[in-house]
Write an enzyme that holds these catalytic residues in place. Structure first.
Site, mmCIF file in Angstrom:
data_model
loop_
_atom_site.group_PDB
_atom_site.id
_atom_site.type_symbol
_atom_site.label_atom_id
_atom_site.label_comp_id
_atom_site.label_asym_id
_atom_site.label_seq_id
_atom_site.Cartn_x
_atom_site.Cartn_y
_atom_site.Cartn_z
ATOM 1 C CE1 TYR A 1 -4.192 -1.832 0.672
ATOM 2 C CE2 TYR A 1 -2.661 -3.310 1.778
ATOM 3 C CZ TYR A 1 -3.899 -3.069 1.223
ATOM 4 O OH TYR A 1 -4.857 -4.058 1.220
ATOM 5 C CB SER A 2 0.772 4.354 -2.017
ATOM 6 O OG SER A 2 1.003 3.748 -3.257
ATOM 7 C CB CYS B 1 -0.569 7.352 -7.998
ATOM 8 S SG CYS B 1 -0.556 5.997 -6.811
ATOM 9 C CD GLU C 1 3.391 3.076 -6.415
ATOM 10 O OE1 GLU C 1 2.642 3.542 -5.534
ATOM 11 O OE2 GLU C 1 4.608 2.864 -6.229
ATOM 12 C CE1 TYR D 1 -5.692 0.771 -7.381
ATOM 13 C CE2 TYR D 1 -3.861 2.303 -7.473
ATOM 14 C CZ TYR D 1 -5.183 2.050 -7.196
ATOM 15 O OH TYR D 1 -5.993 3.052 -6.732
#
Length: 400
Positions: free
Chosen positions: A180-181, A358, A398, A400
């Site tokens: 997790y960021s 992101c 980044e 996902y």
């Protein structure tokens, strides 16, 4: 924000790796200074400082009128330093080379990676778990703060930590970690170097065969975590999303949903903490895509920054279920990129502009489409230009 993949490189984490030497001028010598076999300079003392107290010591020395001229890890040979030019502008007799600024000195510090690994995670405690989605929004997103004061975990803005949910999977094996960021700066939400924060959305989807509602193992565990509960933490990992040290940089951020996590850390670092050794004077521009207004995560914080720093912070929202794009369709983040493409293209030409993306993988194509339109006006192929930005480490992704 949850990121399903990520690897790190092991680093030295012994005590010597977290103790630094401050070379200080303008400070009276005492029992705890100059206890090193380094060449003595007139009026210079040496202080050993643990990593976690570096910022406090900087502030203390600043108040005393002392000047830090070098910082380096304990046990290493001090870097050769030439005398700085006097403040009146006259060149020093020894050299005209100026001493590196604190920002430059800090840039030499190693990036912490994999301090805690899956086989030996850090066991922290949940301090708080708060809902970020307001009434009328969709889904659940939680802001969690973990106590890390009992260990050696340290991190930088833009990195991630791993969470290992308790229990076993369907094969009876321990659950694997999820990344997790981090949603807080290196100093934590309490600005005391003792916490780390996450922004977590509970994963929920329909099973493709049974039609049953399936909930994510780790996200559900975190969203239901109670204050005081233990949590197994690994990391940190990640070097792709780190902020530049340049205080005059232009920072363009593009986020969807919990992709806001690293950018919240950026904005706290840039605007809220007001460090002596980091005074941001550039432009930070956040594009944020969400489905409904109640899903604007950290809305109050963002609006306060807009009011306090109107010349340095811009916020552009894309609320897909409430706003329309020029074609009458839903307003997505790529539509906002197209609307501002000319200005973004102008900013991206600057050598100290960094762009960060992101969120969901699907957002990349829309952003490329918007930037291609802008670059095309100047007969520039966006794909080729983007490759150049990546080579220069100015285009950070980044998803996902």
């Amino acid at each position: 924000m949850y990121s399903p993949t990520g690897t790190g490189v092991a680093m030295r984490t012994g005590a010597a790796g977290r103790i630094f030497v401050f070379e200080v001028e303008g400070m009276r010598q005492g029992q705890n200074t100059d206890n090193f076999n380094y060449p003595r300079r007139s009026g210079t003392v040496y202080l050993t400082v643990p990593y976690e107290r570096m910022n406090q010591e900087m502030r203390r020395l600043s108040k005393m009128g002392a000047k830090i001229v070098n910082i380096y890890p304990a046990g290493e040979t001090p870097p050769v330093r030439t005398q700085a030019a006097p403040e009146n502008g006259q060149q020093s007799q020894s050299s005209g080379t100026q001493t590196p600024t604190m920002t430059q000195a800090k840039a030499k510090t190693d990036i912490p990676v994999n301090i805690y690994k899956p086989k030996n995670p850090y066991i922290g405690k949940c301090l708080s778990n708060e809902e970020l989605v307001r009434e009328g929004g969709t889904g659940t997103v939680r802001h969690l703060i973990f106590d890390i004061s009992g260990g050696d975990l340290r991190y930088l803005e833009g990195q991630s930590i791993g969470i290992i949910p308790p229990g076993t999977d369907n094969n009876g094996k321990p659950h694997k970690l999820r990344l997790y960021s981090i949603a807080s700066t290196r100093h934590g939400d309490h600005v005391d170097d003792k916490t780390v924060s996450l922004c977590v959305r509970q994963l929920e989807y329909k099973h493709p065969e049974t039609g049953e509602t399936v909930y994510g193992v780790c996200s559900t565990y975190l969203c239901n975590l109670e204050a005081g509960a233990d949590v197994a933490i690994t990391g940190p990992v990640g070097k792709e999303m780190l902020l530049p040290e340049d205080e005059d940089a232009t920072i363009i951020m593009m986020a969807t949903g919990t992709g806001i996590a690293p950018f919240r850390a950026f904005l706290w670092r840039i605007f809220k903490e007001q460090h002596e050794d980091y005074k941001f004077k550039g432009l930070a521009w956040l594009f944020f895509g969400i489905p409904y207004s109640p899903n604007i995560l950290y809305q109050q914080e963002l609006e306060e920054l807009q009011q306090q720093f109107p010349e340095n912070f811009r916020l552009t929202l894309a609320i897909s279920r409430e706003q329309q794009n020029p074609e009458g369709g839903k307003m997505y983040i790529q539509d906002r990129i197209k609307e501002n493409a000319d200005q973004l293209w102008e900013l991206i030409q600057k050598p100290n502009t960094h762009t960060y993306i992101c969120g969901l993988k699907g957002m990349e194509g829309g952003i490329d489409e918007g930037m291609s339109a802008a670059a095309g006006k100047f007969d520039v192929d966006w794909s080729d230009y983007q490759k150049q930005l990546k080579k220069k480490h100015r285009w950070h992704v980044e998803t996902y």
